[in-house]
Design a protein around this motif. Structure first.
Motif, PDB file in Angstrom:
ATOM      1  N   UNK A  16       0.796  -1.217   0.000  1.00 44.27           N
ATOM      2  CA  UNK A  16       0.000   0.000   0.000  1.00 44.27           C
ATOM      3  C   UNK A  16       0.828   1.266   0.000  1.00 44.27           C
ATOM      4  N   UNK A  17       2.130   1.150  -0.168  1.00 52.36           N
ATOM      5  CA  UNK A  17       2.999   2.322  -0.152  1.00 52.36           C
ATOM      6  C   UNK A  17       3.065   2.963  -1.530  1.00 52.36           C
ATOM      7  N   UNK A  18       3.237   4.283  -1.514  1.00 56.57           N
ATOM      8  CA  UNK A  18       3.467   5.027  -2.751  1.00 56.57           C
ATOM      9  C   UNK A  18       4.623   5.994  -2.523  1.00 56.57           C
ATOM     10  N   UNK A  19       5.229   6.424  -3.600  1.00 53.54           N
ATOM     11  CA  UNK A  19       6.212   7.495  -3.535  1.00 53.54           C
ATOM     12  C   UNK A  19       5.512   8.758  -4.007  1.00 53.54           C
ATOM     13  N   UNK A  20       5.528   9.781  -3.175  1.00 58.60           N
ATOM     14  CA  UNK A  20       4.907  11.044  -3.568  1.00 58.60           C
ATOM     15  C   UNK A  20       5.812  11.686  -4.613  1.00 58.60           C
ATOM     16  N   UNK A  21       5.260  11.998  -5.788  1.00 64.62           N
ATOM     17  CA  UNK A  21       6.088  12.605  -6.835  1.00 64.62           C
ATOM     18  C   UNK A  21       6.769  13.884  -6.350  1.00 64.62           C
ATOM     19  N   UNK A  22       7.967  14.130  -6.859  1.00 56.01           N
ATOM     20  CA  UNK A  22       8.791  15.267  -6.438  1.00 56.01           C
ATOM     21  C   UNK A  22       8.047  16.595  -6.553  1.00 56.01           C
ATOM     22  N   UNK A  23       7.364  16.831  -7.663  1.00 52.94           N
ATOM     23  CA  UNK A  23       6.641  18.096  -7.834  1.00 52.94           C
ATOM     24  C   UNK A  23       5.557  18.264  -6.772  1.00 52.94           C
ATOM     25  N   UNK A  24       4.916  17.171  -6.389  1.00 49.76           N
ATOM     26  CA  UNK A  24       3.884  17.232  -5.357  1.00 49.76           C
ATOM     27  C   UNK A  24       4.535  17.499  -3.999  1.00 49.76           C
ATOM     28  N   UNK A  25       5.655  16.843  -3.705  1.00 54.30           N
ATOM     29  CA  UNK A  25       6.383  17.116  -2.457  1.00 54.30           C
ATOM     30  C   UNK A  25       6.783  18.578  -2.376  1.00 54.30           C
ATOM     31  N   UNK A  26       7.228  19.131  -3.494  1.00 54.36           N
ATOM     32  CA  UNK A  26       7.616  20.547  -3.513  1.00 54.36           C
ATOM     33  C   UNK A  26       6.427  21.445  -3.191  1.00 54.36           C
ATOM     34  N   UNK A  27       5.284  21.160  -3.776  1.00 55.99           N
ATOM     35  CA  UNK A  27       4.085  21.963  -3.528  1.00 55.99           C
ATOM     36  C   UNK A  27       3.679  21.869  -2.058  1.00 55.99           C
ATOM     37  N   UNK A  28       3.761  20.670  -1.496  1.00 54.67           N
ATOM     38  CA  UNK A  28       3.381  20.463  -0.100  1.00 54.67           C
ATOM     39  C   UNK A  28       4.431  20.975   0.876  1.00 54.67           C
ATOM     40  N   UNK A  29       5.652  21.142   0.387  1.00 56.06           N
ATOM     41  CA  UNK A  29       6.731  21.566   1.264  1.00 56.06           C
ATOM     42  C   UNK A  29       7.157  20.468   2.219  1.00 56.06           C
ATOM     43  N   UNK A  30       7.124  19.214   1.752  1.00 57.04           N
ATOM     44  CA  UNK A  30       7.535  18.098   2.600  1.00 57.04           C
ATOM     45  C   UNK A  30       8.841  17.497   2.106  1.00 57.04           C
ATOM     46  N   UNK A  31       9.613  17.017   3.078  1.00 60.56           N
ATOM     47  CA  UNK A  31      10.892  16.380   2.797  1.00 60.56           C
ATOM     48  C   UNK A  31      10.925  15.043   3.525  1.00 60.56           C
ATOM     49  N   UNK A  32      11.981  14.304   3.327  1.00 64.08           N
ATOM     50  CA  UNK A  32      12.148  13.017   3.982  1.00 64.08           C
ATOM     51  C   UNK A  32      11.974  13.169   5.494  1.00 64.08           C
TER      52      UNK A  32
END
Length: 91
Positions: A16-32
């Motif tokens: 059930x795991x996914x990788x959040x696409x980089x562009x979406x992570x950037x928009x959300x402001x989330x990092x590892x």
């Protein structure tokens, strides 16, 4: 403020795991290591930065509290801060 809209996707893995696409992570402001919140409304799911969401919820809950407690001006707030810090010579 105009927001650039885009569509991206991710594959759901066996657990059930996914990788959040980089562009979406950037928009959300989330990092590892950051946390995200899933908001489910009917058959729609929004993903948001948990820290940002928590602050928004706190602000929403606190809206109007200052007025209800009599803090209606900057001077009222400063007086309360001084009182709490014992800077006004009392106590």
């Amino acid at each position: 403020m105009l927001t650039k809209a885009f569509i991206d996707n991710a594959k759901v893995m066996a657990k059930g795991q996914i990788t959040i696409p980089k562009d979406v992570r950037n928009v959300l402001g989330v990092e590892s290591g950051d946390r995200v919140t899933f908001i489910v409304e009917g058959n729609t799911v929004r993903i948001v930065n948990s820290a940002v969401y928590a602050m928004q919820m706190l602000q929403s809950e606190m809206e109007g509290e200052a007025e209800r407690t009599g803090l209606v001006s900057e001077e009222d707030v400063m007086a309360l801060v001084k009182e709490l810090r014992n800077e006004d010579g009392k106590g």
